[in-house]
Every structure is written in C-alpha cells, then in structure tokens.
Design a protein around this motif. Structure first.
Motif, PDB file in Angstrom:
ATOM      1  N   THR A  25       1.291  -1.254   0.216  1.00  0.00           N
ATOM      2  CA  THR A  25      -0.080  -0.238   0.183  1.00  0.00           C
ATOM      3  C   THR A  25       1.286   1.354  -0.548  1.00  0.00           C
ATOM      4  OG1 THR A  25      -0.187   0.042   2.919  1.00  0.00           O
ATOM      5  CG2 THR A  25      -1.899  -0.974   1.424  1.00  0.00           C
TER       6      THR A  25
ATOM      7  N   ILE B  32       2.278   2.184  -3.833  1.00  0.00           N
ATOM      8  CA  ILE B  32       1.429   2.502  -5.522  1.00  0.00           C
ATOM      9  C   ILE B  32       1.211   4.118  -4.642  1.00  0.00           C
ATOM     10  CG2 ILE B  32      -0.637   1.528  -6.489  1.00  0.00           C
ATOM     11  CD1 ILE B  32      -0.574  -0.977  -4.754  1.00  0.00           C
ATOM     12  N   PRO B  33       1.163   4.866  -5.756  1.00  0.00           N
ATOM     13  CA  PRO B  33       0.949   6.047  -6.134  1.00  0.00           C
ATOM     14  C   PRO B  33      -0.896   5.917  -4.863  1.00  0.00           C
ATOM     15  CG  PRO B  33       1.752   5.512  -7.831  1.00  0.00           C
ATOM     16  CD  PRO B  33       2.098   4.271  -7.617  1.00  0.00           C
ATOM     17  N   ALA B  34      -0.753   6.811  -4.344  1.00  0.00           N
ATOM     18  CA  ALA B  34      -1.946   7.039  -4.025  1.00  0.00           C
ATOM     19  C   ALA B  34      -3.361   7.193  -4.846  1.00  0.00           C
ATOM     20  CB  ALA B  34      -2.102   8.169  -3.129  1.00  0.00           C
ATOM     21  N   PHE B  35      -2.644   8.363  -5.762  1.00  0.00           N
ATOM     22  CA  PHE B  35      -3.052   8.864  -6.784  1.00  0.00           C
ATOM     23  C   PHE B  35      -4.599   7.590  -8.106  1.00  0.00           C
ATOM     24  CE2 PHE B  35      -4.185  13.455  -8.279  1.00  0.00           C
ATOM     25  CZ  PHE B  35      -3.832  13.783  -6.883  1.00  0.00           C
ATOM     26  N   ILE B  36      -3.893   6.496  -8.061  1.00  0.00           N
ATOM     27  CA  ILE B  36      -4.451   5.336  -9.018  1.00  0.00           C
ATOM     28  C   ILE B  36      -6.052   5.051  -8.405  1.00  0.00           C
ATOM     29  CG2 ILE B  36      -3.795   3.081  -7.561  1.00  0.00           C
ATOM     30  CD1 ILE B  36      -2.053   2.322 -10.839  1.00  0.00           C
ATOM     31  N   ALA B  37      -5.628   5.314  -7.047  1.00  0.00           N
ATOM     32  CA  ALA B  37      -7.255   5.340  -6.222  1.00  0.00           C
ATOM     33  C   ALA B  37      -8.694   6.550  -6.489  1.00  0.00           C
ATOM     34  CB  ALA B  37      -6.590   4.413  -4.749  1.00  0.00           C
TER      35      ALA B  37
ATOM     36  N   GLY C  13      -9.793   8.280  -8.201  1.00  0.00           N
ATOM     37  CA  GLY C  13     -11.194   8.530  -9.473  1.00  0.00           C
ATOM     38  C   GLY C  13     -11.894   6.836  -9.024  1.00  0.00           C
ATOM     39  N   PRO C  14     -11.576   5.728  -8.703  1.00  0.00           N
ATOM     40  CA  PRO C  14     -12.265   4.667  -8.045  1.00  0.00           C
ATOM     41  C   PRO C  14     -13.297   5.363  -6.714  1.00  0.00           C
ATOM     42  CG  PRO C  14     -10.458   3.236  -9.319  1.00  0.00           C
ATOM     43  CD  PRO C  14     -10.548   4.920  -9.096  1.00  0.00           C
ATOM     44  N   LEU C  15     -12.538   5.936  -6.101  1.00  0.00           N
ATOM     45  CA  LEU C  15     -12.860   5.556  -4.535  1.00  0.00           C
ATOM     46  C   LEU C  15     -13.524   6.528  -4.207  1.00  0.00           C
ATOM     47  CD1 LEU C  15     -12.287   5.020  -1.364  1.00  0.00           C
ATOM     48  CD2 LEU C  15     -10.422   7.540  -1.475  1.00  0.00           C
TER      49      LEU C  15
ATOM     50  N   GLN D 163     -15.643   6.529  -7.283  1.00  0.00           N
ATOM     51  CA  GLN D 163     -17.015   6.492  -7.703  1.00  0.00           C
ATOM     52  C   GLN D 163     -17.958   5.602  -6.481  1.00  0.00           C
ATOM     53  OE1 GLN D 163     -15.393   3.898 -10.817  1.00  0.00           O
ATOM     54  NE2 GLN D 163     -16.552   5.723 -12.569  1.00  0.00           N
ATOM     55  N   MET D 164     -16.762   4.972  -6.113  1.00  0.00           N
ATOM     56  CA  MET D 164     -17.408   3.838  -4.578  1.00  0.00           C
ATOM     57  C   MET D 164     -18.258   4.116  -3.668  1.00  0.00           C
ATOM     58  SD  MET D 164     -15.043   1.217  -2.370  1.00  0.00           S
ATOM     59  CE  MET D 164     -14.615   1.887  -0.969  1.00  0.00           C
TER      60      MET D 164
END
Lengths: 272, 302
Positions: free
Chosen positions: A109, A112-117, A119-121, A123-124
C-alpha cells in the motif's frame, strides 16, 4: 573527529536552518497585511498586528475548517489506533501462515501511488452516498492509518516480555483481560505515539479530502489551503496565518510524543 | 531472556478463530477503502477511460502505456524524477549522518534539541511546499534578501520561474524536510554498535576516521541500506511538496512522475494516469530488487 566546537557548530547550524522557515511564517503572519509587501523586508516587524488572523476567521470561515479537521482527525485516529492495537498484538504474538502475506500487503500500500485509487474511490463513495460527508472521510482515513500504526505498535508489543501476560493469565485473567489490563498499561507510550502519528497524518492529508469534500461546510484545513493557492494570486497574509494555525497544534503534539515516536519508528529497524 | 521476548505460540483451530477475529477490522478497512479502489484503478490502465468521454470504456491493452512512452514530456519527467530522488537523498543522508554522529554523545538539553529538529515532520509536504514558495518568492522572498545582503547576488533571482533554479529550490525544501528522518534512524543504529568494538579499535590504534569507516559503517550497513531503500521509494512517491511549491511548473519543468500523474488525472485521462501509476510500481519493484541484491552481495556480514 571534528572537536567539540565543530560539533556545536553543526548542531547549532542545523537547528537554525530547521527553525528559520517556522520563524519566518510566524513573523509574516503577525505583520500588518500592508507591511508584508514592503521594502526593506522586516526581520522583526515594526508593528505587530492580528489583522491576518481576524481576516482569516472573518471572511474565510476558517473556524469551520478547523472544527472539521479536529473532528475527522480525532475520530479517525482513535478508531485506527484501536484497530491497530488488535492487529499488531496478533502479529507480534502468534505465528500463522498468512502472516508474511499480510505484512507484505501492508507494505505494498505504501508503494502504489495514492492517485491511482482516487477515481474509483470517488465512484464507490458516491454509490455509498458518503461523498462530501465527514463520516465518509473518517472511514477512508481509518484505512489510510492502519498499515503504518500496526507496524509501529507491533514493534512496541515485541519489546514486552510474553512472561508479563502469562503472569496476568495465571492470576486468573483471560487473554482479553491480560491484553486490556496489563499490556495496554505498559504500552501507553506506544499507544500515545501511534495516536499522535495517526492524528497528524489525518490533519495533514490533502488529496483524499480534496477529492471527497467539496462543500464549504465540510472542508478540512488542507483543502482550504489548496483553495488559497488555486486562485491566481496568493494572499500571503491569510495564507501565513492559516499555515501557522495548521502547524502549531501538530508541532505541540509531536514535541510531546517525539521520544516515543522515535522509539516506535526505530524499534523495528535496529532489531537484528 | 531473549527466548522469552520472542517466543510465539503455536497454531490451533480455536486460536485461529481468535487471530482472525482480531485481524478482521483491519483487513476489512484496508480491503474496502484501500485495496478495492487500487485494484479497480489499476485495471483502468488497460482501458480507454477518459472523463471527457465516458461512453467508451473498452479494453485497449497496452495502448495507455504506449501513450505514456510516446509523450514528449515523459523523458523530462523521468530525468527530473532521477534528479529529485538522488539530489534529495544524498544530501539528506550526508547531513543526517553528520547530525547522528554529533548527537551520539550526551549533552545538556539533548532531548529538547531532538524535539526541536523533529519539527519538520509535523508539517505536511504540501504545507512545506507553501512555506518554501514564500521563502523563495522572487520579489518579497527572504532567500533573495539574505543572498543580496551577503553580497552573493546583485539582483533578485526568479527562483520558481526559471526551470533550473526551480529544481534547486524544490530539492532544497525536500532536503530540509528529510534530514531528520535519516538522523533519527542512523542515531538508533549507532546505539546498537557494541562499545567493545570501539574499545578494540582504540587498542589497535585506529584513528577516528578509520574506526568510522571500518567498524561503525560495516556494523550498521543493513540498517543504512534499508533506510536508503525506504526513503528512495518514499521520495519517488512524494508529489505533495512539489504540488504545493510549483505545481509542476514553470511549464512542466519541475514535474516528477507522480506530479505528472496528478496533472494527467486533472485533465481527465484516468487510463493514462493509471498507466503511469503502474509504471511507478514497476520501476520501484525493479529498483528494490537490484538495490537489495547489490547491498547484500557486498561484504560478508549478514
């Protein structure tokens, strides 16, 4: 190898370099707004003024942001610390097959660059109706804090002899009783350190809160600061006052807990 | 006693349930709020996923990765990242090591000193960016004023407007931030060196520099290597400071890989941004493997 004087020189020099930016932002915030942009630059203001602070609370609703940040950081840090105590205890005291996989998962955790998450976060959280909601941000922050505080608390647990719990269990306490009555008392410095560290991480967090909080009533301090620089011209008067109010609480917390935080950070690294 | 400290209990079914119950909250939180978005985000790297046109989110294989490689900014960004990482790391290490050596012996108020130099850690990278943005302000910045007073420059330097000086400025801010971490880790490692080793070296007539290079450094080599590795990963993944200080500007000249990812995300191309993110993970994994192999191969001590 460099003598006493050289040693004092290095230590003193670094202390000055470390503290100067803090001094400068405090001084800037206490100048009269007009004096900030005046030559020659004043290293000690001719006149002190709280104008920047009153402006901050008057026009920028800074008080709301402070309250939001306090609530979110305190609740998230407390819950995350509690959850981490449980996982850290198990990771420190038992051997089981999935243990190294879990520790690895915690490490990944961080890679991984936090930015990848983001968008999906978003949406969720929209689907869960938790966008622009302090409770939603608290949930996300709890997850953010757990990996590091678990590793930190595990180091503290490993420094406590198993014999201490065994003695407590012989005295008739259950494992739970032993954990809560005896271990937690001994662990208090470690728990305080983990809580402070978590609190400061949440207090300072920017990208998640910018993504999830968009109404003025729900913004935290870093989101508000980001708003200050997004506008073309930075108002350095309000900005310096806001910066001081952001830094001072965390600095005080850190200063109190610094010895234990250092202990927690270095416990794992120097064990071999 | 050593045995008492490290003894772990064996595994049984009943114990297994207990362990699972204690771990469940942590696993649930990280699973839902960290892993699920990360995995979903990662697969966007292989899809056409553009906020400007969400009607078509079809699978495109490696086309996003190709788009990253084909982007003219990619080479600048990579070069900047390398400069950012090594330009920050080396001075942090050297100054941190010097401080740790100075702090090794007790002196009055050492505890207070440590609490004071700890201060940058309480500040977020973003806010540090803002603080240094003000210090390096070309008109009213104190850095220019001090340099002029010292007679080093004749007229104000537009620090953050010129690509070359902007890089110097952001790296100096990062050095300021990171030295404490090295100082603390190295100090803790130094305390683990047994006193007898120093006594033996002194008996052999070894000088202080020799003792440092032959005894101290080899003894704490593993901690040094791990600290450097962790910091490299961390600095690589640290867009916050640059984001607050220059926002990647002027003209994209201070973008590192992770700030570039933010810019691409803000433009709405989530597919490409995800591809950059996965490339970061790949670079860091390869680096970690090489680094660990290289540092383990050297010397005999394990």
């Amino acid at each position: 190898m460099i003598g006493k004087l050289g040693r004092a020189g290095i230590l003193g020099g670094w202390l000055a370099i470390t503290l100067f930016p803090l001094y400068w932002i405090v001084i800037t915030s206490l100048k009269d707004p007009g004096d900030i942009f005046r030559f020659p630059i004043e290293y000690w203001p001719r006149s002190f003024s709280l104008e920047n602070y009153t402006q901050l609370f008057g026009t920028a609703q800074f008080g709301t942001y402070v309250v939001n940040s306090l609530i979110v950081s305190a609740v998230a840090a407390a819950v995350a610390t509690g959850i981490s105590i449980m996982s850290a205890y198990v990771l420190a005291r038992f051997e089981f097959r999935t243990k190294s996989a879990l520790l690895m998962a915690a490490l990944v955790t961080q890679m991984i660059p936090a930015f990848i998450a983001l968008g999906p976060l978003y949406q969720m959280m929209t689907a869960l109706r938790l966008v622009d909601n302090r409770f939603g941000l608290i949930l996300v922050y709890i997850a953010m804090c757990i990996p590091f505080s678990t590793v930190m608390l595990r180091g503290f647990f490993e420094n406590i002899p198993v014999a201490l719990e065994e003695a407590a269990m012989i005295d008739g306490l259950s494992r739970f009783g032993a954990l809560f009555r005896v271990l937690l008392a001994v662990m208090r410095p470690g728990i305080v350190a983990a809580f402070v560290f978590n609190f400061v991480s949440c207090w300072n967090e920017l990208f998640l809160s910018v993504t999830l909080m968009n109404s003025d009533a729900n913004k935290t301090i870093p989101t508000a600061l980001n708003g200050f620089i997004s506008s073309f011209n930075i108002d350095w008067g309000s900005m310096s006052a806001a910066a001081v109010l952001t830094i001072v609480p965390t600095m005080v917390l850190f200063a109190f807990a610094s010895r234990h935080i250092v202990e927690g950070l270095t416990a794992g690294a120097t064990k071999e | 006693m050593e045995d008492e400290l490290t003894r772990k209990r064996p595994f049984t079914a009943r114990r297994g349930l207990g362990i699972a119950a204690f771990l469940a909250p942590a696993v649930a939180f990280i699973g839902v709020f960290t892993y699920y978005p990360m995995v979903t985000g990662s697969q966007m790297a292989f899809r056409h996923w553009d906020l400007n046109d969400l009607t078509d989110t079809s699978w495109v294989g490696l086309r996003n990765v190709q788009a990253v490689f084909a982007d003219p900014a990619w080479h600048t960004v990579l070069a900047n990242t390398a400069l950012w990482v090594f330009g920050s790391l080396v001075p942090q290490f050297v100054i941190g090591f010097a401080l740790a050596l100075c702090l090794r012996r007790r002196f009055p108020l050492r505890g207070l000193y440590q609490a004071l130099v700890f201060f940058p850690w309480a500040v977020s990278g973003f806010l540090i960016g803002i603080l240094f943005r003000w210090l390096y302000n070309s008109e009213f910045g104190v850095v220019n004023d001090l340099l002029e007073k010292a007679g080093l420059i004749d007229q104000p330097v537009p620090w953050l407007a010129d690509p070359r000086t902007a890089m110097v400025a952001i790296i100096s801010a990062n050095i300021w931030y990171g030295v404490t971490f090295f100082a603390i880790m190295i100090m803790a490692a130094l305390q683990s060196v047994p006193e007898e080793l120093y006594e033996a070296a002194a008996l052999d007539g070894a000088g202080k520099v020799r003792t440092l290079l032959r005894i101290t450094v080899p003894y704490i080599r593993v901690t040094l290597a791990l600290t450097v590795l962790l910091r490299t990963i961390w600095i690589f993944n640290f867009p916050d400071l640059i984001f607050g200080m220059t926002g990647g500007g002027p003209n994209n000249e201070t973008q590192i890989v992770t700030t570039w990812m933010i810019t691409i995300t803000q433009q709405g191309d989530y597919g490409k941004a995800s591809a950059i993110g996965l490339l970061v993970v790949a670079i860091l994994l390869v680096f970690s493997v090489f680094f660990l192999t290289a540092t383990r191969g050297k010397g005999t001590a394990r």
